[in-house]
Scaffold this motif. Structure first.
Motif, mmCIF file in Angstrom:
data_model
loop_
_atom_site.group_PDB
_atom_site.id
_atom_site.type_symbol
_atom_site.label_atom_id
_atom_site.label_comp_id
_atom_site.label_asym_id
_atom_site.label_seq_id
_atom_site.Cartn_x
_atom_site.Cartn_y
_atom_site.Cartn_z
ATOM 1 N N THR A 122 0.849 -1.184 0.000
ATOM 2 C CA THR A 122 0.000 0.000 0.000
ATOM 3 C C THR A 122 0.885 1.234 0.000
ATOM 4 O O THR A 122 1.820 1.333 0.806
ATOM 5 N N LYS B 259 1.270 3.770 3.515
ATOM 6 C CA LYS B 259 2.056 3.588 4.743
ATOM 7 C C LYS B 259 2.883 4.848 5.020
ATOM 8 O O LYS B 259 3.635 5.319 4.177
ATOM 9 N N ASP C 188 -1.928 6.499 8.337
ATOM 10 C CA ASP C 188 -1.836 5.199 8.999
ATOM 11 C C ASP C 188 -3.031 4.925 9.907
ATOM 12 O O ASP C 188 -3.651 5.859 10.438
ATOM 13 N N TRP D 291 -5.459 2.350 4.767
ATOM 14 C CA TRP D 291 -4.557 2.004 3.666
ATOM 15 C C TRP D 291 -5.325 1.588 2.416
ATOM 16 O O TRP D 291 -4.737 1.167 1.428
#
Length: 317
Positions: free
Chosen positions: A11, A14, A18, A303
């Motif tokens: 993803t 990150k 988050d 994400w």
């Protein structure tokens, strides 16, 4: 000869948007454990199956499958710019073998790869060039797409070649599971700038790349807030798919249609064809004598991804 399989979601969000610290740490723990498995295995070569997101491949010429004889990371999101350690002689021989197996494989001596390749490579090996890597791109964003069955046939051809090389091999797949980030489509794009970026958007300015990345972050925030039209994550679909791979359920995998995947799990879920190819590769390399296990799964809205990991291993004489 020993073979290892690692399939891991990626993803780009990150570090940008988050989930809670507990979830971040949970995923980090999974990645750390898988990295330790890879380090103990110490592969002599990695066959890396992954998608692109209109960073290295564009609609001026979009192959379904492409192998890199040389590859450079574009450094999008939090990944580094740099060269992958591609063993040219191995990649060339692999391409010749795969094409000889009636798979129409494109090849590139100047491949550009994005986070779809490099995030998992960095997380599981620590560097772009720690191990020799043969990068194999599978188109997952630009219809018309190949079938999962065809991706499996690609994997079989790569696995048969790898077995003949008599090396300790890691088949690594990056991508998926259910997700639907805001990647534009030529079918619906109306802005000329967006259309041109889809057709030939190589080497954007740092400002253009930053703006694109910020749009992805903004879309993730909207998704979590409930104000998004993006497809919902589908844990049931993800777990069923992972189960098919672990159980070598090739008939079930071949039965997936592209239309069903998009409808049930989201347009970018097509990245799972990388998992299919890698699993088929170890299956062919080990002549069916291998086992797999699911390491981790969690749907992570921040994400915009169903995030999963599975591992497999096998040995042949």
């Amino acid at each position: 000869m020993k073979f290892m399989l690692q399939c891991m979601s990626h993803t780009p969000l990150k570090g940008y948007f988050d989930p809670s610290a507990d979830v971040v740490n949970e995923v980090a723990g999974c990645i750390r454990a898988v990295r330790q498995e890879v380090e103990r295995f110490d592969p002599e070569v990695i066959y890396l199956f992954a998608p692109d997101h209109f960073n290295g491949f564009f609609l001026d010429l979009m192959p379904q499958f492409c192998i890199g004889m040389q590859a450079t990371s574009v450094g999008d999101y939090a990944t580094p710019v740099g060269e992958l350690d591609v063993p040219r002689n191995v990649a060339e021989s692999c391409a010749e073998s795969v094409i000889g197996a009636d798979i129409d494989l494109a090849f590139s001596y100047r491949m550009q790869v994005d986070h779809g390749f490099t995030q998992s490579l960095i997380e599981l090996t620590g560097a772009l060039d720690r191990y020799p890597v043969v990068p194999i791109m599978l188109n997952a964003v630009a219809p018309p797409l190949s079938t999962l069955s065809r991706a499996r046939q690609l994997g079989i051809a790569v696995g048969n070649f790898a077995r003949g090389q008599k090396k300790r091999v890691l088949f690594l797949a990056s991508g998926g599971l259910s997700h639907n980030p805001p990647i534009p489509s030529i079918a619906t794009a109306t802005d000329r700038e967006v259309i041109e970026r889809l057709i030939a958007g190589r080497n954007p300015t740092s400002e253009a790349r930053a703006a694109r990345q910020q749009r992805t972050v903004n879309a993730a925030r909207d998704f979590v807030a409930g104000g998004s039209v993006l497809h919902a994550l589908n844990p049931g679909w993800d777990l069923e798919f992972m189960g098919h791979l672990c159980q070598k359920g090739w008939e079930a995998i071949d039965a997936y249609t592209n239309e069903q995947i998009t409808a049930e799990a989201g347009a970018s879920t097509h990245e799972v064809r990388a998992w299919v190819a890698a699993a088929a590769a170890i299956d062919a390399a080990c002549r069916g004598s291998w086992s797999a296990k699911q390491n981790y799964y969690r749907a992570i809205p921040e994400w915009v991804a169903g995030f999963g990991s599975l591992s497999g291993s096998g040995t042949v004489q």
